[in-house]
Design an enzyme around this catalytic site. Structure first.
Site, PDB file in Angstrom:
ATOM      1  N   HIS A 265       2.182   3.088  -3.181  1.00  9.59           N
ATOM      2  CA  HIS A 265       1.272   3.797  -4.105  1.00  9.59           C
ATOM      3  C   HIS A 265       1.619   5.280  -4.197  1.00  9.59           C
ATOM      4  CE1 HIS A 265      -1.611   1.164  -5.903  1.00  9.59           C
ATOM      5  NE2 HIS A 265      -1.875   0.573  -4.764  1.00  9.59           N
TER       6      HIS A 265
ATOM      7  N   GLN B  59       0.829  -1.199   0.000  1.00  7.70           N
ATOM      8  CA  GLN B  59       0.000   0.000   0.000  1.00  7.70           C
ATOM      9  C   GLN B  59       0.870   1.258   0.000  1.00  7.70           C
ATOM     10  OE1 GLN B  59      -3.157  -0.004  -0.455  1.00  7.70           O
ATOM     11  NE2 GLN B  59      -3.353   2.206  -0.352  1.00  7.70           N
TER      12      GLN B  59
ATOM     13  N   ASP C 113      -6.513  -6.439  -5.473  1.00 10.78           N
ATOM     14  CA  ASP C 113      -6.218  -5.325  -6.384  1.00 10.78           C
ATOM     15  C   ASP C 113      -6.282  -5.761  -7.840  1.00 10.78           C
ATOM     16  OD1 ASP C 113      -5.766  -3.615  -4.302  1.00 10.78           O
ATOM     17  OD2 ASP C 113      -3.585  -3.756  -4.368  1.00 10.78           O
TER      18      ASP C 113
ATOM     19  N   HIS D 210     -53.580  18.914  -5.091  1.00 10.84           N
ATOM     20  CA  HIS D 210     -53.340  17.485  -4.861  1.00 10.84           C
ATOM     21  C   HIS D 210     -54.638  16.811  -4.395  1.00 10.84           C
ATOM     22  CE1 HIS D 210     -49.125  18.619  -5.071  1.00 10.84           C
ATOM     23  NE2 HIS D 210     -48.734  17.384  -4.877  1.00 10.84           N
TER      24      HIS D 210
ATOM     25  N   GLU E  28      -9.843   1.790   3.745  1.00 13.73           N
ATOM     26  CA  GLU E  28     -10.153   1.331   2.386  1.00 13.73           C
ATOM     27  C   GLU E  28      -9.938  -0.194   2.289  1.00 13.73           C
ATOM     28  OE1 GLU E  28      -7.326   2.789  -0.406  1.00 13.73           O
ATOM     29  OE2 GLU E  28      -8.590   2.386  -2.152  1.00 13.73           O
ATOM     30  N   HIS E  29      -8.751  -0.661   2.715  1.00  8.14           N
ATOM     31  CA  HIS E  29      -8.448  -2.093   2.741  1.00  8.14           C
ATOM     32  C   HIS E  29      -8.238  -2.528   4.185  1.00  8.14           C
ATOM     33  CE1 HIS E  29      -6.630  -0.415  -0.999  1.00  8.14           C
ATOM     34  NE2 HIS E  29      -7.145  -1.482  -1.569  1.00  8.14           N
TER      35      HIS E  29
END
Lengths: 429, 429
Positions: A255, A252, A354, A413, A320-321
């Site tokens: 990245h 990770q 991934d 209405h 996220e993960h």
């Protein structure tokens, strides 16, 4: 890697909303595309990409030529991944449904694919074939008939063509590809030009200009979430292999410098061992400068007194993960409230998800897993309610509907119901 | 009401993004609430609502007192509507699922409710009990444990309490109610204060300040779509009753001057008859000034040569509400691509859906039915992917995952797999 108690840690990274200058630039690009269409796209290609674009659309011949340029093993791997992604997303498909009532009324939901979806693919080194699959296949599975890819001309143009992206697009069911990038590509997808019809939704990652442009056109079209800095949390006990955990944290961290990699563990021994392993493995990485900065600024090993405390910390971080590498990982799954993707056990390393297993790698970042989901088939479908009221039902419910409408001061209405009760009630009674 | 060919008509109404001044005001209100919390909420209540608020939270006693103030028929109608809305939304519930693979791997989606949802309810005359039901019940059905309502103190405060709103909230499962309105209420829900914990999502209609505040905090929390001007399209043939059609058009037109009411018909006789009926009924309406302006500016009777051409026009307009009053309406349902709610047959007047039948009245407006859906249970749930890869699966797929990671230049991703193949592969082989 620093080791601190979980109670003393908070992860706060700001989302990039761009400078006033960047926002102004994006606004003026979008307005120019709305005004001048294709001509504006060609001007921006020359100015920003340094490329003269004749045909905006990539031809069938170019895609066929791309297949000649990629090697067999790449093609096999992409096809295997695409099959897995397709299978996982097909499980998400839902049907339209009807609820038939005893009085003859029918209520329901019609669930349909969007007609036209635009997929942004960045140029240069950030062009990932796996992201093409992850963004396009859910749309394909949803049944979207027109999946349009846009990518900067230096990537898909005659000069800098990236055949792997073209092949991934073809394998994922992309139906049209255009050589246009940046905020101008988002504008073209949102409002249409002579060559590029407007889409209903725009997905896919991009630089700050692309992100700002998506934010700007939101409302005229739908967009996916704006990707923020991403993260992994590994929840592990003493049964975890420190080398595996360290490798996953680093996958990770490589990245980008804003990425965050966090281990949470009740085992002081594992904490120490992972800290050592991270240092050792880091030195061998090609992207060690990026990974080292990420680990230094946003990485941590958090110690907890129990797995339960660890799970509380996970839910606060809403990563996220999330990897859970403990004895009997399924025992803890029910307690995880906030996480984009949950990887269970020692063999479910983040890169498995991934690239390959099938679930989507487009995930809610920066704590948004509290309220957002991985990209999925629902994101490419829309619902319509269906109401077929029988005469019997209207005669039965009419007075209550009128009472509610009158109470809210919406007399027209009430009258729309009243006029029917007067005519039909007479016939009926 | 003007009668023109459908081919000559386009509906274009701009979304209100607010003035620079309004955007600045909203930004500074939000920042003040983030900084000063409850104290800021009290200051704004004095400044904007002219009310001194002691207790921000509405008490149980106040809610019990509200029940004493509403009449029996209102309570019965609200309860009947709530039961219908609950039933329709319960049909939308989905379960978490698993896909068990032959190699022992398990993939799946965990589907969970959000933890805390904020519901904005406007003050004064725009406070509609039906909207409280429509916004809160889908969250309740989703299983959201904390449903928080905020409403301006002049509505829910001791001075201007609206007991119908309080009763609707209690019936719809709202768990907390706070006396706070405007952009400051949105800020409190997004970031939290001493008294009001932050929510994961904010829904509900409001004035331009509320809409701009929701847009501003989007990202920190989720929001529902920003409501734009609303519309009805009636697709009718010669079997339709002109008085019914006119009444339904007017029930939309009375909402506000920007509302749009459109009839599409292949029958010149119906076109003429509806035009006459609209004039006649309009003169009797309490809200005739609003309705007349809406009909004049955004209303039209569109003539087509066939129902097929009419359906094309419907799909271009993508109306919020669509009524199909023709012989055999279900025959045409499959062709409708874009519409928020579809009302079939002569007895399914729009108010049936606005108040009572069960489907939601929070619908995509201003053409966004191309890509948006009615408010529904999915809006209050989030998904997490689950990946449990077996050793067998990893050994089988590992090399392909490594190939894809290497191809994308993400070496640490490849190594996270490689390190496992080296250790496990040895044991295995």
């Amino acid at each position: 890697m620093r080791v601190i108690p979980a109670t003393e840690f908070a992860l706060k990274r700001e989302v990039d909303y761009g400078s006033a200058q960047q926002n102004e630039a994006v606004k003026s690009i979008i307005e120019e595309v709305r005004r001048d269409g294709d001509a504006a796209l060609r001007r921006f290609a020359e100015r920003f990409d340094g490329v003269r674009v004749d045909d905006l659309r990539v031809t069938k011949q170019e895609i066929e030529a791309a297949y000649e340029q990629v090697d067999e093993s790449f093609l096999a791997a992409i096809r295997a991944a695409a099959a897995n992604i397709r299978r996982f997303h097909e499980k998400q498909l839902r049907s339209s449904w009807m609820d038939l009532q005893a009085d003859g009324s029918i209520l329901g939901q019609v669930i349909r694919p969007l007609r036209r979806v635009g997929l942004y693919v960045p140029g240069g080194k950030a062009a990932y074939p796996s992201s093409v699959l992850m963004n396009a296949i859910p749309a394909q599975v949803a049944g979207v008939p027109e999946i349009v890819m846009v990518t900067p001309p230096a990537t898909a143009g005659a000069e800098g063509i990236n055949p792997h992206i073209l092949v991934a697009a073809a394998e994922a069911g992309v139906s049209e590809i255009y050589r246009v990038g940046g905020a101008q590509a988002v504008a073209a997808l949102a409002y249409g030009t002579e060559s590029i019809p407007a889409a209903d939704k725009i997905v896919g990652p991009g630089n700050i200009y692309v992100a700002l442009a998506k934010r700007y056109v939101f409302g005229a079209v739908d967009i996916d979430s704006i990707a923020g800095p991403s993260e992994i949390v590994v929840l592990a006990d003493e049964t975890a292999d420190a080398a595996y955990v360290a490798a996953d944290l680093l996958s990770q961290a490589e990245h980008d410098e804003m990425a965050s990699a966090i281990l949470i563990t009740p085992s002081p021994e594992l904490a120490e061992a992972v800290a050592r392993e991270v240092d050792r493995q880091l030195s061998e990485l090609p992207r060690r400068d990026i990974a080292a900065q990420s680990i230094r600024d946003y990485g941590a090993i958090l110690t907890v007194t129990s797995l339960e405390e660890g799970i509380d910390a996970v839910n606060r971080l809403a990563p996220e993960h999330l990897e859970i590498i403990v004895r009997e990982p399924f025992q803890h799954l029910g307690k995880i409230e906030n996480a984009g993707a949950i990887f269970l056990g020692p063999y479910s390393s983040e890169p498995v998800g991934d690239y390959f297993a099938g679930p989507n790698h487009v995930l809610p970042t920066n704590g948004t897993a509290r309220f957002s989901s991985p990209l999925n088939v629902d994101d490419f479908m829309k619902k319509s309610s269906v109401i077929y009221y029988s005469k019997e039902a209207l005669l039965r419910d009419g007075e209550q509907i009128i009472a509610l409408a009158r109470h809210e001061g919406l007399d027209a209405h009430a009258r729309a119901i009243q006029i029917r009760l007067e005519k039909e009630g007479t016939n009926h009674g």
